[in-house]
Design a protein around this motif. Structure first.
Motif, PDB file in Angstrom:
ATOM      1  N   ARG A   1      -6.430  36.390  29.665  1.00  0.00           N
ATOM      2  CA  ARG A   1      -6.893  35.131  29.107  1.00  0.00           C
ATOM      3  C   ARG A   1      -7.769  35.346  27.873  1.00  0.00           C
ATOM      4  O   ARG A   1      -7.680  34.606  26.899  1.00  0.00           O
ATOM      5  CB  ARG A   1      -7.676  34.379  30.185  1.00  0.00           C
ATOM      6  N   ASN A   2      -8.620  36.365  27.919  1.00  0.00           N
ATOM      7  CA  ASN A   2      -9.593  36.571  26.852  1.00  0.00           C
ATOM      8  C   ASN A   2      -9.163  37.584  25.799  1.00  0.00           C
ATOM      9  O   ASN A   2      -9.805  37.688  24.761  1.00  0.00           O
ATOM     10  CB  ASN A   2     -10.924  37.023  27.442  1.00  0.00           C
ATOM     11  N   TYR A   3      -8.102  38.351  26.073  1.00  0.00           N
ATOM     12  CA  TYR A   3      -7.693  39.408  25.155  1.00  0.00           C
ATOM     13  C   TYR A   3      -6.197  39.363  24.902  1.00  0.00           C
ATOM     14  O   TYR A   3      -5.422  38.945  25.752  1.00  0.00           O
ATOM     15  CB  TYR A   3      -8.039  40.795  25.729  1.00  0.00           C
ATOM     16  N   GLU A   4      -5.816  39.840  23.726  1.00  0.00           N
ATOM     17  CA  GLU A   4      -4.413  40.021  23.369  1.00  0.00           C
ATOM     18  C   GLU A   4      -4.130  41.515  23.464  1.00  0.00           C
ATOM     19  O   GLU A   4      -4.739  42.319  22.754  1.00  0.00           O
ATOM     20  CB  GLU A   4      -4.191  39.515  21.944  1.00  0.00           C
ATOM     21  N   PHE A   5      -3.217  41.911  24.352  1.00  0.00           N
ATOM     22  CA  PHE A   5      -2.943  43.327  24.583  1.00  0.00           C
ATOM     23  C   PHE A   5      -2.071  43.891  23.467  1.00  0.00           C
ATOM     24  O   PHE A   5      -1.055  43.308  23.105  1.00  0.00           O
ATOM     25  CB  PHE A   5      -2.247  43.544  25.917  1.00  0.00           C
ATOM     26  N   ILE A   6      -2.465  45.051  22.968  1.00  0.00           N
ATOM     27  CA  ILE A   6      -1.697  45.746  21.945  1.00  0.00           C
ATOM     28  C   ILE A   6      -0.917  46.893  22.583  1.00  0.00           C
ATOM     29  O   ILE A   6       0.254  47.105  22.284  1.00  0.00           O
ATOM     30  CB  ILE A   6      -2.632  46.264  20.830  1.00  0.00           C
ATOM     31  N   ASP A   7      -1.568  47.645  23.464  1.00  0.00           N
ATOM     32  CA  ASP A   7      -0.942  48.799  24.101  1.00  0.00           C
ATOM     33  C   ASP A   7      -1.553  48.979  25.490  1.00  0.00           C
ATOM     34  O   ASP A   7      -2.733  48.679  25.687  1.00  0.00           O
ATOM     35  CB  ASP A   7      -1.197  50.047  23.247  1.00  0.00           C
ATOM     36  N   THR A   8      -0.764  49.463  26.453  1.00  0.00           N
ATOM     37  CA  THR A   8      -1.290  49.728  27.792  1.00  0.00           C
ATOM     38  C   THR A   8      -1.020  51.177  28.177  1.00  0.00           C
ATOM     39  O   THR A   8      -0.037  51.768  27.735  1.00  0.00           O
ATOM     40  CB  THR A   8      -0.664  48.801  28.858  1.00  0.00           C
ATOM     41  N   LEU A   9      -1.902  51.729  28.996  1.00  0.00           N
ATOM     42  CA  LEU A   9      -1.804  53.110  29.475  1.00  0.00           C
ATOM     43  C   LEU A   9      -2.155  53.165  30.952  1.00  0.00           C
ATOM     44  O   LEU A   9      -2.863  52.302  31.458  1.00  0.00           O
ATOM     45  CB  LEU A   9      -2.789  54.009  28.731  1.00  0.00           C
ATOM     46  N   GLU A  10      -1.708  54.229  31.613  1.00  0.00           N
ATOM     47  CA  GLU A  10      -2.089  54.499  32.996  1.00  0.00           C
ATOM     48  C   GLU A  10      -3.054  55.671  32.985  1.00  0.00           C
ATOM     49  O   GLU A  10      -2.802  56.684  32.339  1.00  0.00           O
ATOM     50  CB  GLU A  10      -0.847  54.848  33.814  1.00  0.00           C
TER      51      GLU A  10
END
Length: 156
Positions: free
Chosen positions: A21-30
């Motif tokens: 809701r508060n952020y726009e995701f650019i990249d995700t990692l584990e």
């Protein structure tokens, strides 16, 4: 004939509901986490809070800060500190890349969800850009419009 093994999807422990809701995701990692035994037992009971969690970089290491893992009830005298910083297990190149991107204006690394994967506790982190109130309202409006047009197309 040999039986095929069922590949189980990772079971989720907790989800940071405010993140999308508060952020726009650019990249995700584990990432893996360095935990003590009572923290693992508490996480198995899903006693975790993502209230103001973020990732801090210090001495070429990544640290998870601001996550509250509740004390385990039956721990006795070997209790963990609930709000301590926890080290993330990432490759050095990943840490350097994330650290360089967070030094740019407006980017941060936030925890998204905790889950079990092959018996290990993993943390999904995201490189994200903060949204302001107007962007959130526009996104809600566009989602409502898309939902209404999809309904009308079905009726048509």
């Amino acid at each position: 004939m040999a039986k095929k093994k069922k590949i189980k999807s990772p079971s989720s422990i907790a989800l940071n509901k405010q993140a999308r809701r508060n952020y726009e995701f650019i990249d995700t990692l584990e990432a893996g986490l360095v935990l003590v035994g009572t923290e693992v037992k508490s996480l198995r009971k899903a006693q975790v809070s993502f209230n103001d969690g973020y990732i801090n970089f210090k001495d070429n290491e990544a640290w998870l800060v601001g996550i509250h893992i509740a004390p385990y009830d039956h721990a006795g005298y070997t209790q963990h500190e609930p709000d301590r910083p926890r080290k993330l297990l990432l490759h050095a190149a990943e840490i350097e890349r994330l650290k360089a991107k967070t030094e740019q204006k407006g980017l941060t690394v936030i925890p998204v969800r905790l889950y079990f994967s092959k018996g290990k506790i993993k943390l999904e982190i995201a490189l994200a850009r903060g949204r302001n109130v107007h962007n959130r309202k526009d996104e809600l409006k566009n989602r409502d419009i898309a939902r209404d047009t999809a309904r009308q197309m079905v009726d048509y």
